[in-house]
Design a protein around this motif. Structure first.
Motif, mmCIF file in Angstrom:
data_model
loop_
_atom_site.group_PDB
_atom_site.id
_atom_site.type_symbol
_atom_site.label_atom_id
_atom_site.label_comp_id
_atom_site.label_asym_id
_atom_site.label_seq_id
_atom_site.Cartn_x
_atom_site.Cartn_y
_atom_site.Cartn_z
ATOM 1 N N GLY A 142 -14.408 -6.729 41.954
ATOM 2 C CA GLY A 142 -15.459 -7.035 42.919
ATOM 3 C C GLY A 142 -16.769 -6.352 42.588
ATOM 4 N N GLY A 143 -16.694 -5.256 41.818
ATOM 5 C CA GLY A 143 -17.896 -4.535 41.405
ATOM 6 C C GLY A 143 -18.457 -5.035 40.091
ATOM 7 N N ASP A 144 -17.981 -6.181 39.626
ATOM 8 C CA ASP A 144 -18.450 -6.820 38.392
ATOM 9 C C ASP A 144 -18.200 -5.956 37.158
ATOM 10 O OD1 ASP A 144 -19.560 -9.060 37.093
ATOM 11 O OD2 ASP A 144 -21.493 -8.046 36.897
ATOM 12 N N SER A 145 -17.089 -5.268 37.146
ATOM 13 C CA SER A 145 -16.708 -4.497 35.962
ATOM 14 C C SER A 145 -15.355 -5.002 35.462
ATOM 15 C CB SER A 145 -16.617 -3.008 36.289
ATOM 16 O OG SER A 145 -15.622 -2.763 37.278
ATOM 17 N N TYR A 146 -15.046 -4.685 34.227
ATOM 18 C CA TYR A 146 -13.760 -5.083 33.667
ATOM 19 C C TYR A 146 -12.644 -4.265 34.309
ATOM 20 C CZ TYR A 146 -15.916 -7.844 29.939
ATOM 21 O OH TYR A 146 -16.602 -8.799 29.237
ATOM 22 N N TYR A 147 -11.552 -4.937 34.588
ATOM 23 C CA TYR A 147 -10.394 -4.232 35.133
ATOM 24 C C TYR A 147 -9.906 -3.196 34.134
ATOM 25 C CZ TYR A 147 -9.719 -7.541 39.007
ATOM 26 O OH TYR A 147 -9.856 -8.285 40.150
ATOM 27 N N ARG A 148 -9.593 -2.021 34.649
ATOM 28 C CA ARG A 148 -9.011 -0.962 33.826
ATOM 29 C C ARG A 148 -7.565 -0.683 34.230
ATOM 30 N NH1 ARG A 148 -13.244 2.665 31.564
ATOM 31 N NH2 ARG A 148 -11.720 4.347 31.721
ATOM 32 N N VAL A 149 -7.098 -1.383 35.254
ATOM 33 C CA VAL A 149 -5.716 -1.262 35.717
ATOM 34 C C VAL A 149 -5.073 -2.637 35.598
ATOM 35 C CG1 VAL A 149 -4.209 -0.666 37.651
ATOM 36 C CG2 VAL A 149 -6.329 0.625 37.267
ATOM 37 N N PHE A 150 -3.881 -2.662 35.030
ATOM 38 C CA PHE A 150 -3.276 -3.938 34.685
ATOM 39 C C PHE A 150 -2.867 -4.778 35.889
ATOM 40 C CE2 PHE A 150 0.628 -6.410 33.940
ATOM 41 C CZ PHE A 150 0.102 -7.377 33.088
ATOM 42 N N THR A 151 -2.221 -4.187 36.887
ATOM 43 C CA THR A 151 -1.646 -4.981 37.977
ATOM 44 C C THR A 151 -2.677 -5.852 38.681
ATOM 45 O OG1 THR A 151 0.165 -3.401 38.270
ATOM 46 C CG2 THR A 151 -0.306 -4.884 40.109
ATOM 47 N N PRO A 152 -3.826 -5.323 39.129
ATOM 48 C CA PRO A 152 -4.820 -6.215 39.748
ATOM 49 C C PRO A 152 -5.411 -7.213 38.748
ATOM 50 C CG PRO A 152 -5.682 -3.982 39.557
ATOM 51 C CD PRO A 152 -4.229 -3.906 39.242
ATOM 52 N N GLU A 280 4.177 -10.156 30.177
ATOM 53 C CA GLU A 280 3.901 -9.638 28.844
ATOM 54 C C GLU A 280 2.762 -10.407 28.178
ATOM 55 O OE1 GLU A 280 5.217 -6.845 27.417
ATOM 56 O OE2 GLU A 280 5.951 -6.635 29.463
ATOM 57 N N LEU A 281 2.677 -11.706 28.387
ATOM 58 C CA LEU A 281 1.540 -12.481 27.882
ATOM 59 C C LEU A 281 0.238 -11.988 28.511
ATOM 60 C CD1 LEU A 281 2.974 -16.137 27.948
ATOM 61 C CD2 LEU A 281 2.621 -14.693 25.937
ATOM 62 N N LEU A 282 0.315 -11.600 29.763
ATOM 63 C CA LEU A 282 -0.886 -11.106 30.449
ATOM 64 C C LEU A 282 -1.264 -9.700 29.981
ATOM 65 C CD1 LEU A 282 -0.384 -12.507 34.062
ATOM 66 C CD2 LEU A 282 -1.795 -13.422 32.202
ATOM 67 N N TRP A 283 -0.294 -8.891 29.560
ATOM 68 C CA TRP A 283 -0.627 -7.607 28.933
ATOM 69 C C TRP A 283 -1.435 -7.849 27.659
ATOM 70 C CZ3 TRP A 283 -0.897 -2.674 30.197
ATOM 71 C CH2 TRP A 283 -0.121 -2.180 31.232
ATOM 72 N N ARG A 284 -1.020 -8.820 26.869
ATOM 73 C CA ARG A 284 -1.784 -9.174 25.667
ATOM 74 C C ARG A 284 -3.205 -9.590 26.051
ATOM 75 N NH1 ARG A 284 -3.036 -13.742 22.662
ATOM 76 N NH2 ARG A 284 -3.119 -13.375 20.393
ATOM 77 N N GLU A 285 -3.292 -10.387 27.096
ATOM 78 C CA GLU A 285 -4.603 -10.830 27.603
ATOM 79 C C GLU A 285 -5.448 -9.641 28.046
ATOM 80 O OE1 GLU A 285 -6.944 -14.392 28.876
ATOM 81 O OE2 GLU A 285 -5.196 -14.126 27.585
ATOM 82 N N PHE A 286 -4.830 -8.709 28.748
ATOM 83 C CA PHE A 286 -5.506 -7.508 29.257
ATOM 84 C C PHE A 286 -6.182 -6.748 28.128
ATOM 85 C CE2 PHE A 286 -4.794 -2.982 30.920
ATOM 86 C CZ PHE A 286 -5.888 -3.004 31.784
ATOM 87 N N TYR A 287 -5.458 -6.524 27.057
ATOM 88 C CA TYR A 287 -6.017 -5.754 25.942
ATOM 89 C C TYR A 287 -7.127 -6.517 25.225
ATOM 90 C CZ TYR A 287 -2.192 -2.407 26.547
ATOM 91 O OH TYR A 287 -1.332 -1.453 27.048
ATOM 92 N N GLN A 288 -7.031 -7.845 25.156
ATOM 93 C CA GLN A 288 -8.108 -8.635 24.560
ATOM 94 C C GLN A 288 -9.376 -8.537 25.406
ATOM 95 O OE1 GLN A 288 -8.332 -10.426 21.768
ATOM 96 N NE2 GLN A 288 -6.237 -10.638 21.029
ATOM 97 N N HIS A 289 -9.219 -8.598 26.712
ATOM 98 C CA HIS A 289 -10.379 -8.496 27.610
ATOM 99 C C HIS A 289 -11.012 -7.108 27.522
ATOM 100 C CE1 HIS A 289 -9.985 -12.238 30.300
ATOM 101 N NE2 HIS A 289 -9.139 -12.401 29.293
ATOM 102 N N LEU A 290 -10.187 -6.065 27.448
ATOM 103 C CA LEU A 290 -10.717 -4.711 27.308
ATOM 104 C C LEU A 290 -11.488 -4.550 26.006
ATOM 105 C CD1 LEU A 290 -7.749 -2.495 28.586
ATOM 106 C CD2 LEU A 290 -9.966 -2.816 29.702
ATOM 107 N N LEU A 291 -10.973 -5.139 24.928
ATOM 108 C CA LEU A 291 -11.646 -5.052 23.631
ATOM 109 C C LEU A 291 -13.034 -5.671 23.714
ATOM 110 C CD1 LEU A 291 -10.926 -4.101 20.687
ATOM 111 C CD2 LEU A 291 -10.477 -6.512 20.193
ATOM 112 N N HIS A 292 -13.142 -6.749 24.467
ATOM 113 C CA HIS A 292 -14.435 -7.403 24.649
ATOM 114 C C HIS A 292 -15.360 -6.567 25.528
ATOM 115 C CE1 HIS A 292 -17.276 -10.270 26.585
ATOM 116 N NE2 HIS A 292 -17.271 -10.853 25.395
#
Length: 472
Positions: A142-152, A280-292
């Motif tokens: 909601g604060g327009d930042s990248y998620y740093r916690v996986f569950t949300p 597990e597919l979403l964990w892969r997605e999470f790390y790709q988004h963080l890299l960006h």
């Protein structure tokens, strides 16, 4: 009109948006760039590069059935790619180049430079969503930042995918053969990867058909028990699709689509095994988004800057023992030998060996990250960096610093009869089930198996002390 599909880590025909767009906008030509010096600087494993070459040969054959020629360029450094692309496009009269976006810092800089130079000469470079399920930057808090916690993050992804379901891109139609453009032969090997063993090649057939075969086989039965079997390294409880995802022989979208078809179209509810695999597919997605979102990850910086102050040990002998599978901890040694022999390691064991190196040995996670990249057939910067930072308690949503896996307990829990250990450590074949996880000194001496390099209890306390003094 001639259009180019620039293949990178997306060596497939199906669900390949860049290829489909290139074919739709004119007579398509495929292009792959061989960059041995760049691969070396990125520490790409020889087994991975060998896998790419074999996948390229298969891709070339598949493209030929569509009358799409595949051309190869050899460019040692990515900084030379923009001018090479311009020259190649002009040579073939191409007005557009299509590619699927990549999210590492070097990759984005390469593509920006290419876009700028090509645009100056009236040639379009268009990026497509082909590496992830959702475009990085579109899933934010909601604060327009990248998620740093996986569950949300995962919850937001599931909501987005329900609102805008992933649509598979069809394969392009067969085109009229280009009389003036011939396919380049794919080299059987390069000096970079000429020492890769036939055992590894036979264990990982590098074709799109093999990726589909594994996905289909997994989704017929193993996916329904995935939540139970995925942590047991002696069982075929995982999909073994990671090398195919890393090279793009199958897309994350194809995996999601197949999983949802096993689960009445649901991503978050339904069959536990299926939803666990989707997670597990979403964990892969999470790390790709963080890299960006955090370019510093591409520069091997921790997600939590304060952890730069950890006083990592300079222990070359301990590190060498870890790399060779000679730590004296059977599960750790078996996992490392699996990696050295196959180019792959079971995911549960990746966490265990990473935490052992960073916590029990208190050796900088970047050394382990680099070693994995130099040996993994499925090495991806985003996932490898994310996994190491999770284990080292330096990354986003990482394990708390005081959480230190006990590798003996992990062994007893996930390899209770020592089946995995005995497979990779044949010197322990005669050791009893009672001792297999931590042989007694007399047993070690009799069979020539080393004593433990570090004491697990005191080294755990040392790691906790090293991290507890950091600022939160």
């Amino acid at each position: 009109m001639t259009s180019i599909c620039w293949f990178r880590t997306d060596l497939r025909i199906a669900d390949q948006p860049a290829l489909y767009a290139a074919a739709a906008s004119g007579s398509a030509i495929g292009l792959f760039i061989i960059s041995e010096e760049q691969w070396a600087s990125h520490q790409d494993a020889p087994v991975k590069v060998d896998f790419w070459l074999r996948a390229l040969k298969s891709l070339s054959d598949e493209l030929a059935t569509l009358n799409i020629p595949l051309k190869l360029l050899t460019i040692q450094q990515w900084r030379d790619i923009p001018r090479a692309l311009l020259s190649f496009a002009k040579q073939h009269g191409a007005t557009s180049i299509h590619c699927n976006r990549e999210y590492g810092l070097n990759e984005r800089n390469r593509d920006r430079a290419s876009y700028k130079l090509l645009k100056e000469h009236g040639i379009d470079l268009t990026g497509h969503l082909g590496a992830t399920l959702l475009e990085p930057g579109t899933i934010k808090t909601g604060g327009d930042s990248y998620y740093r916690v996986f569950t949300p993050f995962a919850r937001a992804c599931r909501s987005a995918l329900e609102a805008r379901p992933y649509v598979l891109t069809p394969a392009p139609a067969k085109q009229v053969k280009l009389a003036s453009v011939t396919t380049d032969p794919v080299p059987a090997t390069l000096s970079y990867c000429e020492d890769v063993s036939q055992t590894i090649r036979q264990g990982w057939p590098a074709t799109e058909a093999e990726a589909y075969k594994r996905l289909e086989h997994f989704s017929q039965e193993a996916i329904y028990h995935y939540q139970r079997d995925r942590d047991i390294p002696s069982l075929p409880g995982t999909s073994t699709l990671s090398p195919y995802l890393a090279a793009g022989l199958v897309s994350a979208g194809q995996c999601l689509y197949r999983a949802m078809s096993c689960n009445q179209g649901e991503t978050g509810t339904g069959k536990p095994g299926v939803t666990t695999w989707i997670t597990e597919l979403l964990w892969r997605e999470f790390y790709q988004h963080l890299l960006h979102g955090y370019p510093e990850l591409s520069m091997h910086q921790p997600m939590r800057p304060q952890t730069n102050a950890v006083l990592w040990r300079d222990a070359p002998d301990d590190f060498a023992a870890w790399t060779k599978g000679e730590t004296g901890v059977p599960l750790i040694d078996a996992a490392m030998r699996q990696l050295l022999h196959t180019g792959w390691m079971h995911n549960r064991l990746r966490m265990v060996v990473a935490m052992y190196l960073t916590k029990n040995m208190l050796i900088d996670w970047r050394r382990g990250e680099a070693f994995f990249m130099r040996h993994l057939i499925d090495g991806e910067l985003a996932a490898n960096n994310g996994g190491w930072q999770w284990s080292a308690s330096t990354g986003a949503d990482s394990a708390p610093y005081f959480r230190v896996f006990n590798p003996i307990s992990q062994s007893e829990r996930f390899d209770p009869k020592g089946a995995f250990i005995k497979h990779w450590l044949p010197e322990l074949t005669s050791v009893s089930t009672k001792e297999i996880h931590d042989p007694l000194p007399l047993t070690r001496s009799a069979i020539g198996y080393p004593m433990q390099r570090v004491d697990l209890r005191s080294s755990r306390l040392r790691a906790i002390e090293a991290f507890s003094s950091l600022n939160p």
